[in-house]
Motif scaffolding. Structure first.
Motif, PDB file in Angstrom:
ATOM      1  N   SER A   1       0.818  -1.211   0.000  1.00 31.80           N
ATOM      2  CA  SER A   1       0.000   0.000   0.000  1.00 31.80           C
ATOM      3  C   SER A   1       0.854   1.263   0.000  1.00 31.80           C
ATOM      4  CB  SER A   1      -0.912   0.019   1.221  1.00 31.80           C
ATOM      5  OG  SER A   1      -1.516   1.293   1.358  1.00 31.80           O
ATOM      6  N   PRO A   2       0.800   2.044  -1.079  1.00 33.40           N
ATOM      7  CA  PRO A   2       1.540   3.303  -1.083  1.00 33.40           C
ATOM      8  C   PRO A   2       1.030   4.276  -0.016  1.00 33.40           C
ATOM      9  CG  PRO A   2       0.743   2.786  -3.296  1.00 33.40           C
ATOM     10  CD  PRO A   2       0.150   1.795  -2.348  1.00 33.40           C
ATOM     11  N   GLN A   3      -0.266   4.266   0.259  1.00 31.06           N
ATOM     12  CA  GLN A   3      -0.823   5.180   1.254  1.00 31.06           C
ATOM     13  C   GLN A   3      -0.227   4.881   2.631  1.00 31.06           C
ATOM     14  OE1 GLN A   3      -2.876   7.832   0.553  1.00 31.06           O
ATOM     15  NE2 GLN A   3      -2.409   8.430   2.647  1.00 31.06           N
ATOM     16  N   LEU A   4      -0.104   3.599   2.960  1.00 32.35           N
ATOM     17  CA  LEU A   4       0.495   3.237   4.248  1.00 32.35           C
ATOM     18  C   LEU A   4       1.954   3.677   4.325  1.00 32.35           C
ATOM     19  CD1 LEU A   4      -0.949  -0.307   4.985  1.00 32.35           C
ATOM     20  CD2 LEU A   4      -1.209   1.750   6.369  1.00 32.35           C
ATOM     21  N   GLN A   5       2.715   3.473   3.242  1.00 28.44           N
ATOM     22  CA  GLN A   5       4.118   3.889   3.240  1.00 28.44           C
ATOM     23  C   GLN A   5       4.228   5.403   3.414  1.00 28.44           C
ATOM     24  OE1 GLN A   5       6.793   1.951   3.422  1.00 28.44           O
ATOM     25  NE2 GLN A   5       5.379   0.236   3.467  1.00 28.44           N
ATOM     26  N   PHE A   6       3.365   6.125   2.720  1.00 33.02           N
ATOM     27  CA  PHE A   6       3.362   7.588   2.812  1.00 33.02           C
ATOM     28  C   PHE A   6       3.068   8.044   4.241  1.00 33.02           C
ATOM     29  CE2 PHE A   6       1.090  11.670   2.521  1.00 33.02           C
ATOM     30  CZ  PHE A   6       2.064  12.437   1.917  1.00 33.02           C
TER      31      PHE A   6
END
Length: 185
Positions: free
Chosen positions: A137-142
């Protein structure tokens, strides 16, 4: 729902269509409440209307399925939005109890409640659990990158920001901030 302003806006119409076809489908109400929660945090002019819609959708999701983790997530977001911290925490903990593998529950608990209350280490634990459950998940990494920056853990934050896809809209800002506060301009 999809993340980012355009994604959130694009999620609302299909969720409303599902509800129109099947008004007893609790997950659609929970998703709609989450979308309104995200939009209400974007400083739009129609925030009171967004919050009213969010509350109605979250409450309907719980009425339809009190054992739906996503419905408790939605309530947790609603309570956090209104600074009803104890109720928010109770709702998020219930969501996690119902579905301990839900990255969304751990993410919401971390961002809407724990981080807001300055409970950064707890928020980091919850985001790490969410990351384990949804490692792509890119949102989680962000969000993890920004939370690590706020915790003063800049090297870890830079590594998180570097995991974001090159075309992610927040990648460079996240990475630049992590490096800047280290004096690595």
């Amino acid at each position: 729902i999809q993340h980012g302003p355009a994604g959130i806006d694009q999620s609302i119409g299909p969720l409303e269509q599902v509800i129109a076809k099947d008004p007893s489908f609790a997950p659609a109400y929970a998703g709609l409440a989450e979308a309104y929660a995200a939009r209400s945090g974007e400083f739009r002019l129609d925030i009171p209307d967004e919050v009213r819609k969010m509350k109605a959708a979250a409450e309907q999701a719980i009425r339809l399925d009190p054992l739906l983790a996503e419905a408790h997530d939605a309530l947790g977001m609603l309570y956090a939005r209104d600074a009803q911290w104890a109720d928010s925490e109770k709702s998020f903990r219930r969501a996690i109890e119902l579905d301990p593998n839900s990255s969304t529950s751990h993410w919401g608990f971390a961002l809407y409640l724990l981080w807001s209350l300055g409970r950064v280490e707890e928020a980091l634990r919850e985001l790490r659990i969410a990351e384990k459950n949804d490692p792509l998940s890119p949102q989680l990494q962000f969000d993890l990158g920004w939370l690590l920056i706020s915790a003063g853990r800049y090297d870890e934050a830079a590594r998180c920001c570097n995991k974001l896809p090159a075309d992610h809209s927040g990648r460079n800002k996240c990475l630049a901030h992590a490096l800047l506060v280290q004096g690595r301009t």
